[in-house]
Motif scaffolding. Structure first.
Motif, PDB file in Angstrom:
ATOM      1  N   LEU A 258       0.843  -1.192   0.000  1.00 39.65           N
ATOM      2  CA  LEU A 258       0.000   0.000   0.000  1.00 39.65           C
ATOM      3  C   LEU A 258       0.880   1.245   0.000  1.00 39.65           C
ATOM      4  O   LEU A 258       1.802   1.357   0.821  1.00 39.65           O
ATOM      5  CB  LEU A 258      -0.898  -0.007   1.237  1.00 39.65           C
ATOM      6  N   ASP A 259       0.603   2.165  -0.908  1.00 34.20           N
ATOM      7  CA  ASP A 259       1.381   3.403  -1.013  1.00 34.20           C
ATOM      8  C   ASP A 259       0.876   4.387   0.043  1.00 34.20           C
ATOM      9  O   ASP A 259       0.116   5.307  -0.233  1.00 34.20           O
ATOM     10  CB  ASP A 259       1.244   3.982  -2.421  1.00 34.20           C
ATOM     11  N   ARG A 260       1.323   4.191   1.251  1.00 34.29           N
ATOM     12  CA  ARG A 260       0.903   5.047   2.355  1.00 34.29           C
ATOM     13  C   ARG A 260       1.398   6.488   2.189  1.00 34.29           C
ATOM     14  O   ARG A 260       0.714   7.441   2.575  1.00 34.29           O
ATOM     15  CB  ARG A 260       1.416   4.465   3.675  1.00 34.29           C
ATOM     16  N   GLU A 261       2.583   6.638   1.601  1.00 32.19           N
ATOM     17  CA  GLU A 261       3.167   7.974   1.498  1.00 32.19           C
ATOM     18  C   GLU A 261       2.307   8.898   0.632  1.00 32.19           C
ATOM     19  O   GLU A 261       2.088  10.068   0.986  1.00 32.19           O
ATOM     20  CB  GLU A 261       4.587   7.877   0.913  1.00 32.19           C
ATOM     21  N   THR A 262       1.808   8.406  -0.501  1.00 33.43           N
ATOM     22  CA  THR A 262       0.993   9.244  -1.377  1.00 33.43           C
ATOM     23  C   THR A 262      -0.317   9.634  -0.710  1.00 33.43           C
ATOM     24  O   THR A 262      -0.761  10.786  -0.795  1.00 33.43           O
ATOM     25  CB  THR A 262       0.725   8.522  -2.709  1.00 33.43           C
ATOM     26  N   VAL A 263      -0.938   8.692  -0.028  1.00 38.02           N
ATOM     27  CA  VAL A 263      -2.190   8.981   0.673  1.00 38.02           C
ATOM     28  C   VAL A 263      -1.955  10.018   1.764  1.00 38.02           C
ATOM     29  O   VAL A 263      -2.695  11.008   1.884  1.00 38.02           O
ATOM     30  CB  VAL A 263      -2.798   7.702   1.268  1.00 38.02           C
ATOM     31  N   LEU A 264      -0.923   9.808   2.558  1.00 42.59           N
ATOM     32  CA  LEU A 264      -0.667  10.720   3.672  1.00 42.59           C
ATOM     33  C   LEU A 264      -0.299  12.121   3.192  1.00 42.59           C
ATOM     34  O   LEU A 264      -0.722  13.121   3.788  1.00 42.59           O
ATOM     35  CB  LEU A 264       0.444  10.159   4.559  1.00 42.59           C
ATOM     36  N   ALA A 265       0.478  12.201   2.125  1.00 43.89           N
ATOM     37  CA  ALA A 265       0.848  13.519   1.601  1.00 43.89           C
ATOM     38  C   ALA A 265      -0.388  14.295   1.187  1.00 43.89           C
ATOM     39  O   ALA A 265      -0.498  15.511   1.428  1.00 43.89           O
ATOM     40  CB  ALA A 265       1.803  13.356   0.418  1.00 43.89           C
ATOM     41  N   SER A 266      -1.345  13.606   0.586  1.00 47.64           N
ATOM     42  CA  SER A 266      -2.573  14.271   0.159  1.00 47.64           C
ATOM     43  C   SER A 266      -3.415  14.697   1.352  1.00 47.64           C
ATOM     44  O   SER A 266      -3.920  15.823   1.414  1.00 47.64           O
ATOM     45  CB  SER A 266      -3.386  13.341  -0.755  1.00 47.64           C
ATOM     46  N   VAL A 267      -3.572  13.804   2.328  1.00 49.77           N
ATOM     47  CA  VAL A 267      -4.399  14.124   3.503  1.00 49.77           C
ATOM     48  C   VAL A 267      -3.783  15.264   4.301  1.00 49.77           C
ATOM     49  O   VAL A 267      -4.492  16.144   4.808  1.00 49.77           O
ATOM     50  CB  VAL A 267      -4.585  12.868   4.376  1.00 49.77           C
ATOM     51  N   ARG A 268      -2.470  15.267   4.412  1.00 46.06           N
ATOM     52  CA  ARG A 268      -1.813  16.359   5.137  1.00 46.06           C
ATOM     53  C   ARG A 268      -2.019  17.694   4.429  1.00 46.06           C
ATOM     54  O   ARG A 268      -2.056  18.742   5.071  1.00 46.06           O
ATOM     55  CB  ARG A 268      -0.331  16.054   5.289  1.00 46.06           C
ATOM     56  N   THR A 270      -4.781  18.436   2.334  1.00 45.22           N
ATOM     57  CA  THR A 270      -6.188  18.841   2.300  1.00 45.22           C
ATOM     58  C   THR A 270      -6.830  18.893   3.677  1.00 45.22           C
ATOM     59  O   THR A 270      -7.766  19.657   3.916  1.00 45.22           O
ATOM     60  CB  THR A 270      -7.007  17.883   1.421  1.00 45.22           C
ATOM     61  N   GLY A 271      -6.373  18.023   4.584  1.00 43.47           N
ATOM     62  CA  GLY A 271      -6.955  17.966   5.921  1.00 43.47           C
ATOM     63  C   GLY A 271      -8.277  17.233   6.001  1.00 43.47           C
ATOM     64  O   GLY A 271      -8.881  17.141   7.074  1.00 43.47           O
ATOM     65  N   ARG A 272      -8.748  16.688   4.880  1.00 45.72           N
ATOM     66  CA  ARG A 272     -10.044  15.995   4.852  1.00 45.72           C
ATOM     67  C   ARG A 272      -9.916  14.740   3.997  1.00 45.72           C
ATOM     68  O   ARG A 272      -9.209  14.727   2.990  1.00 45.72           O
ATOM     69  CB  ARG A 272     -11.134  16.906   4.305  1.00 45.72           C
ATOM     70  N   LEU A 273     -10.670  13.699   4.363  1.00 46.99           N
ATOM     71  CA  LEU A 273     -10.520  12.407   3.692  1.00 46.99           C
ATOM     72  C   LEU A 273     -11.861  11.700   3.548  1.00 46.99           C
ATOM     73  O   LEU A 273     -12.628  11.597   4.511  1.00 46.99           O
ATOM     74  CB  LEU A 273      -9.570  11.504   4.505  1.00 46.99           C
ATOM     75  N   VAL A 274     -12.107  11.214   2.321  1.00 48.08           N
ATOM     76  CA  VAL A 274     -13.234  10.322   2.046  1.00 48.08           C
ATOM     77  C   VAL A 274     -12.674   9.118   1.289  1.00 48.08           C
ATOM     78  O   VAL A 274     -11.941   9.285   0.300  1.00 48.08           O
ATOM     79  CB  VAL A 274     -14.320  11.010   1.196  1.00 48.08           C
ATOM     80  N   VAL A 275     -13.011   7.922   1.740  1.00 48.00           N
ATOM     81  CA  VAL A 275     -12.549   6.696   1.089  1.00 48.00           C
ATOM     82  C   VAL A 275     -13.755   5.994   0.473  1.00 48.00           C
ATOM     83  O   VAL A 275     -14.760   5.758   1.150  1.00 48.00           O
ATOM     84  CB  VAL A 275     -11.847   5.745   2.076  1.00 48.00           C
ATOM     85  N   ALA A 276     -13.646   5.659  -0.812  1.00 56.03           N
ATOM     86  CA  ALA A 276     -14.730   4.978  -1.529  1.00 56.03           C
ATOM     87  C   ALA A 276     -14.297   3.567  -1.899  1.00 56.03           C
ATOM     88  O   ALA A 276     -13.262   3.376  -2.544  1.00 56.03           O
ATOM     89  CB  ALA A 276     -15.092   5.756  -2.789  1.00 56.03           C
ATOM     90  N   ALA A 296      -1.267   8.695  11.428  1.00 49.70           N
ATOM     91  CA  ALA A 296      -0.071   9.387  10.933  1.00 49.70           C
ATOM     92  C   ALA A 296      -0.310  10.825  10.491  1.00 49.70           C
ATOM     93  O   ALA A 296       0.647  11.541  10.199  1.00 49.70           O
ATOM     94  CB  ALA A 296       0.533   8.590   9.769  1.00 49.70           C
ATOM     95  N   ALA A 297      -1.569  11.250  10.376  1.00 48.46           N
ATOM     96  CA  ALA A 297      -1.836  12.621   9.938  1.00 48.46           C
ATOM     97  C   ALA A 297      -2.906  13.283  10.794  1.00 48.46           C
ATOM     98  O   ALA A 297      -3.570  14.214  10.346  1.00 48.46           O
ATOM     99  CB  ALA A 297      -2.260  12.612   8.463  1.00 48.46           C
ATOM    100  N   PHE A 298      -3.031  12.821  12.026  1.00 50.17           N
ATOM    101  CA  PHE A 298      -4.099  13.345  12.891  1.00 50.17           C
ATOM    102  C   PHE A 298      -4.010  14.861  13.106  1.00 50.17           C
ATOM    103  O   PHE A 298      -5.032  15.557  13.055  1.00 50.17           O
ATOM    104  CB  PHE A 298      -4.093  12.619  14.235  1.00 50.17           C
ATOM    105  N   PRO A 299      -2.816  15.422  13.329  1.00 51.63           N
ATOM    106  CA  PRO A 299      -2.751  16.875  13.564  1.00 51.63           C
ATOM    107  C   PRO A 299      -3.236  17.709  12.374  1.00 51.63           C
ATOM    108  O   PRO A 299      -3.679  18.847  12.555  1.00 51.63           O
ATOM    109  CB  PRO A 299      -1.258  17.117  13.820  1.00 51.63           C
ATOM    110  N   GLN A 300      -3.164  17.138  11.176  1.00 50.28           N
ATOM    111  CA  GLN A 300      -3.569  17.883   9.984  1.00 50.28           C
ATOM    112  C   GLN A 300      -5.039  17.705   9.639  1.00 50.28           C
ATOM    113  O   GLN A 300      -5.569  18.423   8.790  1.00 50.28           O
ATOM    114  CB  GLN A 300      -2.709  17.473   8.780  1.00 50.28           C
ATOM    115  N   LEU A 301      -5.714  16.757  10.270  1.00 49.46           N
ATOM    116  CA  LEU A 301      -7.116  16.511   9.946  1.00 49.46           C
ATOM    117  C   LEU A 301      -8.002  17.651  10.458  1.00 49.46           C
ATOM    118  O   LEU A 301      -7.934  18.027  11.629  1.00 49.46           O
ATOM    119  CB  LEU A 301      -7.583  15.179  10.537  1.00 49.46           C
ATOM    120  N   LYS A 302      -8.840  18.165   9.574  1.00 56.14           N
ATOM    121  CA  LYS A 302      -9.755  19.251   9.924  1.00 56.14           C
ATOM    122  C   LYS A 302     -11.173  18.744  10.184  1.00 56.14           C
ATOM    123  O   LYS A 302     -12.023  19.506  10.661  1.00 56.14           O
ATOM    124  CB  LYS A 302      -9.786  20.278   8.792  1.00 56.14           C
ATOM    125  N   ALA A 303     -11.421  17.482   9.849  1.00 60.04           N
ATOM    126  CA  ALA A 303     -12.740  16.876  10.050  1.00 60.04           C
ATOM    127  C   ALA A 303     -12.564  15.370  10.142  1.00 60.04           C
ATOM    128  O   ALA A 303     -11.545  14.826   9.716  1.00 60.04           O
ATOM    129  CB  ALA A 303     -13.678  17.234   8.890  1.00 60.04           C
TER     130      ALA A 303
END
Length: 343
Positions: A258-268, A270-276, A296-303
Motif C-alpha cells: 500500500l502506497d501510504r506515502e501518497t495517501v498521507l501527503a494528500s491528507v496532510r 487537504t486535511g479531509r478524507l473520504v474513502v470509496a 499518521a496525519a491526525f494533527p492535519q485533519l480538519k474533520a
C-alpha cells in the motif's frame, strides 16, 4: 521503461490490455502459461485471454475442468518448480473452495522455505456487482486478500495501468492477486465506464506494484478509491468543482504493498478524507486507509474521515435492492461536503 513520445495513440479496454500484456510475456518468457475455466478458445468470459489460444496453443493456454481446488493448486505447484502460471479464478466469490491453496501454499511457501522456493504466479479474478448476479458472483473482497501476508494485491482502474500492472505481476517472484472490476472490462454485454478505456502503448512499460496515482489534483478534500470507485470519485470531484471545491483523487492501484506515502501527503495537504470502496464496509480497505490517516496525519485533519462502501449484508439478487447500496458519485460528493461542513 517509458513509451516513446512520438507514436500513434490507441485506446484499449482493460480486457484487451490484459490479453496484450500476457501475450507479450508469453513471447518473452517460455515459462509463462495460462490456465483456468473457458480461457482457451472462448478467450475468457471477460475477454482477458482472447487471442492467446490461437497464438500459443493448448500446451500453454489450458482450459481446465470446473475444479478451482485442482487448477489453483496445480498453478501453485507449477510456480514452485520454476514456471510462471497466470491462472484465472473466474469470480472472486469462488475463492472459498480453493483458499487453502491460495493462503496456505501460495502465500506462505516463500516464507516457510526461507526464500528458497518463491511462488511466481498471478491469480487474476473478476470482482464487483451491479448486474443482479447475487451474492455468489458480485463481491469484491479486496480486504480479504489484502489481509493475508505473502500476497501482493493490485486493482487497475484503466487500461494503461492494467497492462503495466500485469507485466509487473508476471515478473514478480511473489504471488500476485490481480483483481479486475467487471464494470471496467470493456465487455459489451457488461457495459463499461468510459474512463477505463485509455491510451495504451504497444511498447513495453511497467506500472510498479505498490505505487498509487494522483488521478486529479486538489487542495480541499482527498478522495481515495480503487478500481471502479476511482471513476465515481472523479465524477464526484467534477460535481464538487461546480461549488468551488477542489478535490484530490487518489487511485490506489495496489493494496499490497500500500502506497501510504501518497495517501498521507494528500491528507496532510487537504486535511479531509473520504474513502470509496465497493467492498463491504467493515474490516476492509476503507477502514485501513482511515486508520492510516488517523494514526499518521491526525494533527492535519480538519474533520473526521468518512467512508462510502457497501453495507455489511449479502449482496441482493434484485437490481432494485442492489443498486441503491452500491457506492456512487453522489454518495462520495455528499460525504465530501459533510467533511467541509456543507452537508
Amino acid at each position: 521503461m517509458n513509451a516513446p513520445l512520438n507514436r500513434t495513440k490507441r485506446n484499449l479496454t482493460i480486457a484487451k490490455a490484459m490479453a496484450e500484456a500476457i501475450a507479450e510475456e508469453m513471447r518473452r518468457d517460455p515459462s509463462v502459461l495460462v490456465l483456468g475455466e473457458d480461457i482457451g478458445k472462448l478467450g475468457g468470459v471477460f475477454g482477458n485471454t482472447r487471442g492467446l489460444y490461437e497464438e500459443f496453443g493448448a500446451a500453454r493456454v489450458k482450459d481446465t475442468p470446473i475444479s478451482e481446488t485442482a487448477f489453483i493448486g496445480a498453478a501453485v505447484g507449477m510456480a514452485c518448480v520454476g514456471m510462471k502460471p497466470v491462472v484465472e479464478l473466474m469470480f472472486v466469490d469462488f475463492f472459498g473452495v480453493c483458499m487453502d491453496a491460495i493462503y496456505n501454499l501460495a502465500a506462505k511457501n516463500c516464507y516457510f522455505s526461507g526464500g528458497q522456493s518463491p511462488v511466481p504466479m498471478v491469480l487474476m479474478t473478476s470482482v464487483g456487482g451491479g448486474y443482479g448476479d447475487a451474492g455468489q458472483h458480485s463481491q469484491c473482497l479486496y480486504g480479504t486478500f489484502a489481509h493475508l501476508p505473502g500476497l501482493k494485491v493490485v486493482v487497475p482502474s484503466n487500461a494503461y495501468d492494467a497492462k503495466g500492472l500485469m507485466l509487473s505481476a508476471i515478473r514478480d517472484p511473489n504471488p500476485v492477486v490481480y483483481m479486475f472490476h467487471k464494470a471496467l472490462q470493456g465487455m459489451g454485454w457488461l457495459g463499461t465506464v468510459k474512463g477505463a478505456i485509455n491510451d495504451v502503448p504497444e511498447d513495453e512499460y511497467l506500472v510498479p506494484i505498490g505505487k498509487a496515482a494522483i488521478a486529479r489534483s486538489g487542495k480541499d478534500v482527498t478522495l481515495v478509491g480503487l478500481g471502479a470507485t476511482v471513476h465515481h470519485a472523479l465524477d464526484a470531484a467534477a460535481e464538487l468543482a461546480k461549488d468551488g471545491v477542489e478535490a484530490e483523487v487518489i487511485d490506489l492501484r495496489s493494496l499490497v504493498p500500500l502506497d501510504r506515502e501518497t495517501v498521507l501527503a494528500s491528507v496532510r495537504k487537504t486535511g479531509r478524507l473520504v474513502v470509496a470502496d465497493d467492498d463491504y464496509q467493515s474490516f476492509g480497505v476503507s477502514g485501513e486507509i482511515i486508520a492510516l490517516a488517523s494514526e499518521a496525519a491526525f494533527p492535519q485533519l480538519k474533520a473526521a474521515p468518512r467512508r462510502v462502501a457497501f453495507p455489511d449484508i449479502p449482496i441482493p439478487f434484485s437490481p432494485a435492492l442492489e443498486r441503491p447500496l452500491l457506492p456512487d458519485a453522489a454518495k462520495i460528493a455528499a460525504a465530501a461536503r459533510a467533511t467541509l461542513g456543507k452537508a
